[in-house]
Design a protein around this motif. Sequence first.
Motif, PDB file in Angstrom:
ATOM      1  N   MET A   1       4.503  17.948   4.010  1.00  0.00           N
ATOM      2  CA  MET A   1       5.739  17.776   3.285  1.00  0.00           C
ATOM      3  C   MET A   1       6.364  16.436   3.683  1.00  0.00           C
ATOM      4  O   MET A   1       6.564  16.158   4.857  1.00  0.00           O
ATOM      5  CB  MET A   1       6.665  18.944   3.620  1.00  0.00           C
ATOM      6  N   PRO A   2       6.683  15.580   2.694  1.00  0.00           N
ATOM      7  CA  PRO A   2       7.277  14.290   3.038  1.00  0.00           C
ATOM      8  C   PRO A   2       8.686  14.454   3.594  1.00  0.00           C
ATOM      9  O   PRO A   2       9.421  15.350   3.214  1.00  0.00           O
ATOM     10  CB  PRO A   2       7.318  13.542   1.709  1.00  0.00           C
ATOM     11  N   ASN A   3       9.037  13.561   4.511  1.00  0.00           N
ATOM     12  CA  ASN A   3      10.390  13.588   5.054  1.00  0.00           C
ATOM     13  C   ASN A   3      11.231  12.527   4.357  1.00  0.00           C
ATOM     14  O   ASN A   3      10.765  11.822   3.462  1.00  0.00           O
ATOM     15  CB  ASN A   3      10.369  13.424   6.571  1.00  0.00           C
ATOM     16  N   ASN A   4      12.474  12.391   4.777  1.00  0.00           N
ATOM     17  CA  ASN A   4      13.379  11.426   4.154  1.00  0.00           C
ATOM     18  C   ASN A   4      12.856  10.000   4.245  1.00  0.00           C
ATOM     19  O   ASN A   4      13.076   9.196   3.333  1.00  0.00           O
ATOM     20  CB  ASN A   4      14.767  11.509   4.792  1.00  0.00           C
ATOM     21  N   VAL A   5      12.204   9.661   5.340  1.00  0.00           N
ATOM     22  CA  VAL A   5      11.682   8.304   5.506  1.00  0.00           C
ATOM     23  C   VAL A   5      10.609   8.034   4.456  1.00  0.00           C
ATOM     24  O   VAL A   5      10.642   7.012   3.757  1.00  0.00           O
ATOM     25  CB  VAL A   5      11.131   8.089   6.932  1.00  0.00           C
ATOM     26  N   GLU A   6       9.659   8.938   4.327  1.00  0.00           N
ATOM     27  CA  GLU A   6       8.579   8.763   3.355  1.00  0.00           C
ATOM     28  C   GLU A   6       9.108   8.752   1.928  1.00  0.00           C
ATOM     29  O   GLU A   6       8.671   7.955   1.098  1.00  0.00           O
ATOM     30  CB  GLU A   6       7.526   9.851   3.540  1.00  0.00           C
ATOM     31  N   GLU A   7      10.036   9.643   1.624  1.00  0.00           N
ATOM     32  CA  GLU A   7      10.626   9.691   0.284  1.00  0.00           C
ATOM     33  C   GLU A   7      11.374   8.401  -0.029  1.00  0.00           C
ATOM     34  O   GLU A   7      11.261   7.860  -1.127  1.00  0.00           O
ATOM     35  CB  GLU A   7      11.566  10.892   0.151  1.00  0.00           C
ATOM     36  N   PHE A   8      12.147   7.907   0.940  1.00  0.00           N
ATOM     37  CA  PHE A   8      12.889   6.664   0.747  1.00  0.00           C
ATOM     38  C   PHE A   8      11.934   5.504   0.505  1.00  0.00           C
ATOM     39  O   PHE A   8      12.127   4.708  -0.417  1.00  0.00           O
ATOM     40  CB  PHE A   8      13.789   6.385   1.957  1.00  0.00           C
ATOM     41  N   ASP A   9      10.897   5.385   1.330  1.00  0.00           N
ATOM     42  CA  ASP A   9       9.935   4.289   1.189  1.00  0.00           C
ATOM     43  C   ASP A   9       9.240   4.324  -0.168  1.00  0.00           C
ATOM     44  O   ASP A   9       9.101   3.292  -0.829  1.00  0.00           O
ATOM     45  CB  ASP A   9       8.891   4.332   2.304  1.00  0.00           C
ATOM     46  N   ALA A  10       8.808   5.511  -0.582  1.00  0.00           N
ATOM     47  CA  ALA A  10       8.099   5.645  -1.857  1.00  0.00           C
ATOM     48  C   ALA A  10       9.012   5.311  -3.035  1.00  0.00           C
ATOM     49  O   ALA A  10       8.614   4.577  -3.954  1.00  0.00           O
ATOM     50  CB  ALA A  10       7.537   7.060  -1.992  1.00  0.00           C
ATOM     51  N   TYR A  11      10.224   5.835  -3.004  1.00  0.00           N
ATOM     52  CA  TYR A  11      11.178   5.563  -4.086  1.00  0.00           C
ATOM     53  C   TYR A  11      11.516   4.075  -4.148  1.00  0.00           C
ATOM     54  O   TYR A  11      11.505   3.464  -5.219  1.00  0.00           O
ATOM     55  CB  TYR A  11      12.453   6.391  -3.890  1.00  0.00           C
ATOM     56  N   ARG A  12      11.804   3.493  -3.012  1.00  0.00           N
ATOM     57  CA  ARG A  12      12.171   2.077  -2.950  1.00  0.00           C
ATOM     58  C   ARG A  12      11.050   1.202  -3.508  1.00  0.00           C
ATOM     59  O   ARG A  12      11.288   0.309  -4.316  1.00  0.00           O
ATOM     60  CB  ARG A  12      12.497   1.694  -1.504  1.00  0.00           C
ATOM     61  N   LYS A  13       9.816   1.472  -3.086  1.00  0.00           N
ATOM     62  CA  LYS A  13       8.682   0.685  -3.573  1.00  0.00           C
ATOM     63  C   LYS A  13       8.491   0.860  -5.071  1.00  0.00           C
ATOM     64  O   LYS A  13       8.343  -0.127  -5.802  1.00  0.00           O
ATOM     65  CB  LYS A  13       7.398   1.061  -2.834  1.00  0.00           C
ATOM     66  N   ARG A  14       8.509   2.107  -5.528  1.00  0.00           N
ATOM     67  CA  ARG A  14       8.303   2.383  -6.950  1.00  0.00           C
ATOM     68  C   ARG A  14       9.360   1.669  -7.807  1.00  0.00           C
ATOM     69  O   ARG A  14       9.042   1.005  -8.790  1.00  0.00           O
ATOM     70  CB  ARG A  14       8.322   3.891  -7.209  1.00  0.00           C
TER      71      ARG A  14
END
Length: 115
Positions: A1-14
């Motif tokens: 399960m992704p955490n806030n860090v992974e979600e933030f990084d993925a959203y920011r990059k996308r």
Amino acid sequence: MPNNVEEFDAYRKRMNDKILATDNKVIKRIFNLDTNAYKEGHLPVKTKELLGLVASTVLRCDDCIKYHLETCFKEGVSKDEVMETLSIATLVGGTIVIPHLRRAYEFWEELETKN
């Protein structure tokens, strides 16, 4: 399960990829200016990121806070240094930044557990 860090990084990059694909000269220049401002210069990157963290906290920008926290973490900033920096930001910004302080602390904890 992704955490806030992974979600933030993925959203920011996308989203950055989508925004930069619009080929808007002004937006590209602002992104470039931001990137270059935080490069090593008369001040070390670590110092610039801590300054960015203070400004972002005072301005109450959670995305900016997360970005600077993550970069600080990668630059080897200690938790004590982050907390001292956030204490200055809270002093300057006042009690209205306390919710951002809470979220920043939580995000830092996730950075610590991620690595």
